[in-house]
Design an enzyme around this catalytic site. Structure first.
Site, PDB file in Angstrom:
ATOM      1  CG  HIS A  98      -1.765  -1.031   1.700  1.00 46.43           C
ATOM      2  ND1 HIS A  98      -2.797  -1.623   0.199  1.00 46.43           N
ATOM      3  CD2 HIS A  98      -1.984  -1.905   2.911  1.00 46.43           C
ATOM      4  CE1 HIS A  98      -3.417  -2.333   0.865  1.00 46.43           C
ATOM      5  NE2 HIS A  98      -2.912  -2.805   1.787  1.00 46.43           N
ATOM      6  CD  GLU A 116      -3.737  -3.262   5.636  1.00 44.69           C
ATOM      7  OE1 GLU A 116      -4.738  -2.727   4.904  1.00 44.69           O
ATOM      8  OE2 GLU A 116      -2.865  -4.612   5.728  1.00 44.69           O
ATOM      9  CG  HIS A 173       0.553  -5.894   3.621  1.00 43.59           C
ATOM     10  ND1 HIS A 173       1.771  -5.180   2.735  1.00 43.59           N
ATOM     11  CD2 HIS A 173      -0.377  -6.679   3.704  1.00 43.59           C
ATOM     12  CE1 HIS A 173      -0.516  -4.660   2.951  1.00 43.59           C
ATOM     13  NE2 HIS A 173      -0.921  -5.594   2.859  1.00 43.59           N
ATOM     14  NE  ARG A 193      -5.437  -8.162  -6.477  1.00 40.57           N
ATOM     15  CZ  ARG A 193      -6.255  -7.518  -7.173  1.00 40.57           C
ATOM     16  NH1 ARG A 193      -6.022  -7.057  -8.557  1.00 40.57           N
ATOM     17  NH2 ARG A 193      -6.953  -6.826  -6.856  1.00 40.57           N
TER      18      ARG A 193
END
Length: 316
Positions: A98, A116, A173, A193
């Protein structure tokens, strides 16, 4: 005026890696056997959650943020800052990264970056996450991806229920199969991705990859997210602090008996992940059950939670 807890109806998202745990564990009415995400407390345009009780019933969290900023202590900003999700990872998610706020602002039409964190509610034995990589430079990262050397590149970590992982923007991740997670994140859906195992979308189209953006956004070399866990126990409650970070602070409240609490933040986001109980404020009492998600707004009076239950709690 004293405020009361605001409960929300979640929004569900089908994902090719999803399953039925959100129904089986939490009792939700899910849309299909491949339901991967519950957007529990969300003001994101792709899935705003709706107030389920009280004077604001039927309004979205986005509308509350826009029209009743006093509920959030007058916090500034164009978008509600946080997003709480439950994730049922029946099959491996894609390997992704991200962006941070700056990169998202330049490239994603007003999206925030996405830092996150994950609280592992449950997982199968020997379940894993992918967290970080071994490349020492962007060139090496590109070379290893292009050659398909995933074994050499990716760091795999064994996980167990109760674990907590802080995943800053820029971290390569993935959650691996057999995992049920509560995720607290910035209010963003910006995802790049890197690898998706050649899977097709539910619609039958190949899933898009975002190599260039992923390489640009990735932190190289990898840096582990810093967490400084601590635990404090008093009458009726044990509070575990997982992280107090730039974007959010996250805690676990284990209630056993009767706990007297106060709301000193601009707002608190609360998710009941285990057990049941009741919350009393002023002369009012409302039940709490596993799978409930609510916000305790600014100006909320002191309150008591009674019962045997576990909550994950966050704030800015």
């Amino acid at each position: 005026m004293t405020q009361s807890p605001i409960f929300f109806k979640p929004v569900f998202k089908e994902r090719i890696w999803g399953g039925t745990a959100l129904r089986d564990v939490f009792g939700y009415d899910i849309p299909s056997e491949t339901t991967g995400e519950c957007w529990a407390i969300s003001a994101h345009p792709k899935g705003p959650s709706t107030v389920a009780n009280g004077p604001y019933k039927g309004k979205t969290l986005t509308e509350l943020w826009d029209e009743h900023r006093e509920l959030f202590g007058g916090v500034e900003g164009g978008r509600f800052p946080l997003l709480t999700k439950l994730l049922d990872v029946k099959e491996d998610t894609s390997i992704k990264v991200h962006p941070d706020d700056y990169y998202a602002g330049e490239n994603e039409q007003g999206e925030l970056g996405k830092t996150e964190c994950w609280y592992i509610i449950d997982c199968k034995e020997n379940a894993e996450i992918i967290y970080g990589h071994t490349a020492r430079s962007k060139t090496e990262l590109v070379t290893m991806i292009n050659s398909g050397d995933w074994e050499g590149l990716l760091r795999r970590i064994k996980i167990k229920p109760g674990d907590f992982y802080y995943v800053p923007s820029g971290t390569i991740h993935a959650l691996c199969k057999g995992t049920l997670v509560l995720e607290t994140q910035q209010n963003s859906d910006a995802t790049y991705r890197v690898c998706d195992y050649d899977r097709l979308e539910l619609s039958g189209k190949p899933r898009e990859l975002h190599f260039a953006k992923a390489i640009n956004a990735a932190t190289v070399p990898h840096v582990d997210g810093y967490i400084d866990e601590s635990t404090e126990s008093r009458k009726g409650i044990t509070i575990k602090t997982f992280v107090q970070g730039e974007y959010f602070s996250v805690y676990k409240w284990d209630i056993n008996g009767e706990a007297e609490l106060s709301q000193d933040e601009s707002f608190l986001i609360c998710s009941v992940i285990e057990g049941s109980g009741s919350l009393t404020y002023g002369k009012e009492t409302c039940p709490l059950k596993k799978g409930d998600h609510f916000i305790l707004p600014y100006n909320m009076s002191d309150f008591t939670i009674k019962g045997t239950c576990t909550l994950i709690v966050s704030h800015m």
